[in-house]
Design an enzyme around this catalytic site. Structure first.
Site, PDB file in Angstrom:
ATOM      1  CB  SER A   6      48.285  40.320  35.925  1.00 34.77           C
ATOM      2  OG  SER A   6      47.264  41.242  36.152  1.00 34.77           O
ATOM      3  N   PRO A   7      48.535  37.877  33.942  1.00 30.59           N
ATOM      4  CG  PRO A   7      47.433  37.535  31.954  1.00 30.59           C
ATOM      5  CD  PRO A   7      47.398  38.369  33.172  1.00 30.59           C
ATOM      6  CE1 TYR A  12      53.908  41.947  23.236  1.00 31.72           C
ATOM      7  CE2 TYR A  12      52.237  41.226  24.801  1.00 31.72           C
ATOM      8  CZ  TYR A  12      53.555  41.509  24.501  1.00 31.72           C
ATOM      9  OH  TYR A  12      54.523  41.364  25.465  1.00 31.72           O
ATOM     10  NE  ARG A  39      45.487  42.792  30.952  1.00 31.22           N
ATOM     11  CZ  ARG A  39      46.344  42.401  31.895  1.00 31.22           C
ATOM     12  NH1 ARG A  39      47.607  42.146  31.582  1.00 31.22           N
ATOM     13  NH2 ARG A  39      45.937  42.256  33.144  1.00 31.22           N
TER      14      ARG A  39
END
Length: 385
Positions: free
Chosen positions: A22-23, A187, A235
């Site tokens: 994952s990031p 975000y 995502r």
């Protein structure tokens, strides 16, 4: 029947297994660039057997970073650093993946371990701070993100979408083969999607269709420049875990719209738009797997999920039960760069050292010492009963 170590093909890209990294934001960049640390850190996970390797969320604009220490692709000068990373990941046998995003009102932060904890925000007049933006002038709160938010105008929204496209063009030039758009974790895109953050009354606020408009237009902008033969995924923050926020049923409908606009795979995660979370089921083992199965069944999209899949048996079961397509690991990848090799041993998969580069694997297979002495002990004894 597919298992954790079965290949997975999406568009013209084939993963050697179903395990991705994952990031994760590492706060190791200077001027948004990728450096030696990223080559080492990401190359090691590719060498350790991960099939898909993300760096961190890569910002599409300077003000889209989490902090001044975070990576971006908002300038052509940043392409060479990313190209070094993608070349190393490919050389180690994995697919290099990029996640593009913008932090919106949750940017301008400090490194979480330097004081104040996760989320402490710097004011716009701080040397390492800036004016954060969002769909509305609504701060996140959390006791640390309380500075004013600039509500984006329609023209400024269109500029953000152009920056998505420009960053995608740079990502392709740098050698990435898989692009994910970050529409989660509080975000900017998740802020537009959630009524907790989005109080607009124009075409970008109010109804579900209007709140999803920012996401659809961002996807369209990237779809226009990203090669059709390469995976384009997202995502999605598909639940705010709050009665006034995004619900999973709403997200199912939006995922259908995203599919119509060219989305190739859904990566499910939390909305992250409030600290007032009710019933945080995502803390449970295999939390998102059942919802991933619903997306596959009801929307017809391939699915990747993360969150508490670091136990090999859990990860393998999610694939074998045909519920999801790809397992994404964050902290397990930090704690063990060779997690796939360890998982193969735990699951009794033969040829675990075949996951490593040829030279490493050869030396380990050819070892003449007692096997535990090469650094890979046998599987946990209880599993052998």
């Amino acid at each position: 029947m597919a298992g954790l170590f079965s290949p997975f093909t999406l568009k013209d890209v084939t993963l050697r297994n179903r395990i991705g990294m994952s990031p994760m934001t590492m706060y190791r960049s200077v001027d948004g660039e990728m450096g030696d640390f990223h080559v080492m850190y990401l190359g090691a996970r590719a060498a350790g057997g991960f099939a898909l390797v993300f760096a961190e969320q890569i910002a599409i604009a300077p003000e889209g970073r989490t902090s001044v220490h975070c990576a971006g692709l908002y300038d052509d000068a940043q392409i060479p650093g990313h190209a070094r990373v993608t070349a190393m990941i490919k050389e180690m046998g994995a697919i290099p993946a990029v996640q593009l995003g913008h932090t919106g009102r949750n940017g301008s932060e400090v490194k979480p371990w330097t004081g104040g904890g996760l989320g402490r925000q710097l004011p716009p007049d701080h040397p390492e701070g800036w004016q954060v933006v969002g769909p509305s002038d609504v701060p996140y709160g959390f006791g640390k993100r309380t500075h004013p938010v600039h509500a984006l105008s329609v023209d400024e929204i269109r500029q953000v979408h152009r920056r998505y496209a420009e960053a995608a063009r740079r990502a392709h030039e740098a050698g990435y083969q898989w692009l994910e758009m970050h529409f989660a974790h509080g975000y900017l895109a998740a802020q537009f999607f959630s009524p907790l953050a989005n109080h607009r009354t124009d075409q970008y606020g109010g109804s579900l269709r209007n709140r999803a408009r920012f996401l659809l237009e961002a996807l369209d902008a990237v779809r226009d420049v990203w090669p059709e033969r390469l995976p384009l995924t997202a995502r999605l923050g598909c639940d705010d875990f709050h009665p006034d926020g995004v619900t999973f049923d709403e997200s199912l409908e939006v995922l259908g719209w995203l599919k119509e606009h060219g989305l190739d795979l859904a990566d499910l995660s939390m909305g992250g738009n409030t600290d007032d979370i009710r019933d945080p089921f995502f803390l449970r083992p295999s939390a998102w797997v059942e919802r991933g199965a619903r997306v596959r069944r009801e929307i017809g999209l391939p699915v990747a999920v993360s969150w508490n899949l670091g136990v090999p048996e859990d990860a393998d079961r999610a694939i074998r039960d045909d519920q999801i397509d790809v397992v994404l690991l964050g902290r397990p990848a930090l704690s063990n760069p060779h997690w796939p090799v360890w998982a193969a041993r735990e699951l009794g998969v033969e040829g675990e050292f075949d996951l490593l580069p040829d030279d490493w694997g050869w030396w380990l297979r050819a070892s003449r010492v007692i096997q535990p002495n090469v650094g890979w002990p046998p599987p946990i004894a209880s599993k052998l009963d």
